[in-house]
Design a protein around this motif. Structure first.
Motif, short mmCIF file in Angstrom:
data_model
loop_
_atom_site.label_atom_id
_atom_site.label_comp_id
_atom_site.label_asym_id
_atom_site.label_seq_id
_atom_site.Cartn_x
_atom_site.Cartn_y
_atom_site.Cartn_z
N LEU A 68 -10.88 -2.00 13.66
CA LEU A 68 -12.19 -2.67 13.63
C LEU A 68 -13.32 -1.69 13.92
O LEU A 68 -14.37 -1.74 13.29
N ALA A 69 -13.09 -0.81 14.89
CA ALA A 69 -14.12 0.16 15.23
C ALA A 69 -14.40 1.12 14.09
O ALA A 69 -15.55 1.50 13.83
N SER A 70 -13.34 1.51 13.38
CA SER A 70 -13.51 2.42 12.25
C SER A 70 -14.21 1.72 11.09
O SER A 70 -15.07 2.32 10.42
N GLY A 71 -13.86 0.46 10.83
CA GLY A 71 -14.42 -0.24 9.69
C GLY A 71 -15.86 -0.68 9.86
O GLY A 71 -16.56 -0.91 8.87
N ARG A 72 -16.32 -0.80 11.11
CA ARG A 72 -17.69 -1.31 11.31
C ARG A 72 -18.74 -0.35 10.76
O ARG A 72 -19.88 -0.75 10.50
N ASN A 73 -18.38 0.92 10.60
CA ASN A 73 -19.33 1.89 10.08
C ASN A 73 -19.53 1.78 8.57
O ASN A 73 -20.41 2.43 8.02
N PHE A 74 -18.70 0.97 7.92
CA PHE A 74 -18.75 0.89 6.46
C PHE A 74 -18.88 -0.56 5.99
O PHE A 74 -18.46 -0.90 4.88
N LEU A 75 -19.47 -1.41 6.82
CA LEU A 75 -19.60 -2.81 6.46
C LEU A 75 -20.46 -3.02 5.22
O LEU A 75 -20.24 -3.98 4.46
N ASP A 76 -21.42 -2.14 4.99
CA ASP A 76 -22.30 -2.32 3.85
C ASP A 76 -21.64 -1.94 2.53
O ASP A 76 -21.98 -2.49 1.47
N VAL A 77 -20.66 -1.02 2.56
CA VAL A 77 -20.02 -0.58 1.32
C VAL A 77 -18.59 -1.11 1.18
O VAL A 77 -18.09 -1.24 0.06
N ALA A 78 -17.92 -1.37 2.30
CA ALA A 78 -16.53 -1.84 2.25
C ALA A 78 -16.29 -2.82 3.39
O ALA A 78 -15.65 -2.50 4.39
N PRO A 79 -16.83 -4.04 3.29
CA PRO A 79 -16.72 -5.00 4.40
C PRO A 79 -15.29 -5.39 4.72
O PRO A 79 -15.02 -5.82 5.84
N TRP A 80 -14.37 -5.25 3.76
CA TRP A 80 -12.98 -5.64 4.02
C TRP A 80 -12.31 -4.76 5.08
O TRP A 80 -11.35 -5.18 5.68
N THR A 81 -12.83 -3.57 5.31
CA THR A 81 -12.22 -2.68 6.30
C THR A 81 -12.32 -3.22 7.71
O THR A 81 -11.55 -2.81 8.59
N SER A 82 -13.26 -4.13 7.95
CA SER A 82 -13.37 -4.77 9.27
C SER A 82 -13.03 -6.25 9.22
O SER A 82 -12.40 -6.77 10.14
N ILE A 83 -13.44 -6.92 8.16
CA ILE A 83 -13.26 -8.37 8.10
C ILE A 83 -11.79 -8.75 8.09
O ILE A 83 -11.36 -9.65 8.82
N LEU A 84 -10.98 -8.07 7.28
CA LEU A 84 -9.57 -8.44 7.17
C LEU A 84 -8.78 -8.13 8.45
O LEU A 84 -8.03 -8.98 8.94
N PRO A 85 -8.92 -6.95 9.08
CA PRO A 85 -8.26 -6.74 10.38
C PRO A 85 -8.74 -7.71 11.45
O PRO A 85 -7.94 -8.19 12.26
N ALA A 86 -10.04 -8.03 11.45
CA ALA A 86 -10.56 -8.99 12.43
C ALA A 86 -9.94 -10.37 12.22
O ALA A 86 -9.64 -11.08 13.19
N THR A 87 -9.72 -10.75 10.95
CA THR A 87 -9.09 -12.03 10.65
C THR A 87 -7.66 -12.06 11.17
O THR A 87 -7.21 -13.07 11.72
N VAL A 88 -6.94 -10.95 11.04
CA VAL A 88 -5.57 -10.87 11.55
C VAL A 88 -5.55 -11.02 13.07
O VAL A 88 -4.72 -11.74 13.62
N VAL A 89 -6.47 -10.34 13.75
CA VAL A 89 -6.54 -10.46 15.21
C VAL A 89 -6.82 -11.90 15.62
O VAL A 89 -6.15 -12.45 16.51
N ALA A 90 -7.78 -12.53 14.98
CA ALA A 90 -8.14 -13.91 15.34
C ALA A 90 -6.99 -14.86 15.10
O ALA A 90 -6.64 -15.68 15.97
#
Length: 290
Positions: free
Chosen positions: A245-267
């Motif tokens: 999640l920490a790595s993907g938050r830097n690329f939310l504007d170009v690749a939102p799946w890098t944070s959204i999908l791992p966050a969904t798994v955690v939730a």
């Protein structure tokens, strides 16, 4: 009720007329399936994904999810689904280990707070009150600041921060059990105090502790992920949910799946564990056999 009985009651309940009726409702089947998948992912991640979580491929950087890369790829072209799957063992391992530390420390502290001499008892009660006054994440941050980052230190930090909650529960249960007839009978027979505590009191405080510990696994996983998200937990590039999640938050504007999908798994994982814990609480509170 024994653990086999609990498992049997999870699969079926008594219906009208004493006939067994299925209790695996859709509300329970979903969380149960998620927990089973988590167990498989932690034990044999290669059964779920064939990609190497550390394999770098510059040709497929930030590829969106498709039929080959289910969660897409990250900034180095690594398969994100594989990193989530392989990170399950780290995240669950930290969560379970932290829960064991918190439960063991809570049993010791709570038992002493209930059975120690009055002076020590008052000191321990004030200590529990102080620990409960602080948010657990702040206590975990303090431990991380002292011992540093890493999976072991993250597990220790989350575990130590949760001791007070278990200690409060154990103390209340011990005080109730001490008034029971079999404990008074053991005292009358002259059994040593620690024998009474270990043989008679602690085994009869396990039911609510088991429920809290089951819920605590989900909470510990969430706390460990939060620490890693803040850069204070597992050190990258190790695949761990919070670090992803920490790595993907830097690329939310170009690749939102890098944070959204791992966050969904955690939730989904944390919610599923808590829902199963609530089911376990229902079975234990009924106190009936299958």
């Amino acid at each position: 009720m024994s653990l086999p009985d609990i498992f049997i009651r999870t699969l079926r309940e008594r219906g009208d007329g004493g006939h067994a009726t299925p209790s695996l409702t859709p509300q329970l089947l979903g969380p149960l399936a998620v927990v089973v998948l988590l167990a498989i992912a932690a034990w044999k991640p290669q059964w779920i994904t064939a990609f190497d979580p550390e394999a770098v491929n510059p040709d497929i950087i930030f590829m969106p999810p498709d039929t080959i890369h289910w969660f897409g790829t990250d900034e180095l072209g690594r398969d994100l689904f594989s990193r989530v799957v392989y990170g399950t063992s780290t995240s669950l391992g930290i969560g379970i280990g932290a829960t064991v530390i918190a439960a063991a420390g809570g049993i010791l502290l709570g038992t002493l707070a209930a059975c120690a001499p009055n002076t020590i008892k008052l000191l321990l009660l004030r200590l529990i009150d102080i620990l409960l006054a602080f948010p657990e994440i702040l206590l975990a941050l303090l431990v991380i600041a002292v011992f540093g980052r890493g999976p072991s230190n993250t597990m220790l930090a989350v575990g130590l921060s949760g001791i007070a909650s278990y200690a409060r529960l154990v103390r209340s249960q011990v005080l109730q059990v001490r008034l029971s007839g079999y404990v008074e009978h053991a005292v009358t027979l002259g059994e040593p105090p620690w024998t009474i505590i270990v043989k008679h009191i602690l085994p009869n405080t396990c039911r609510p502790l088991l429920i809290l510990a089951t819920i605590g696994v989900g909470g510990s996983v969430l706390s460990a992920s939060a620490l890693s998200f803040l850069g204070l937990g597992v050190v990258p590039p190790a695949p761990e949910w919070g670090a992803l999640l920490a790595s993907g938050r830097n690329f939310l504007d170009v690749a939102p799946w890098t944070s959204i999908l791992p966050a969904t798994v955690v939730a989904i994982s944390v919610i599923s564990i808590i829902l199963l814990a609530r089911r376990l609480r229902h079975l234990l509170s009924s106190g009936e056999g299958p």
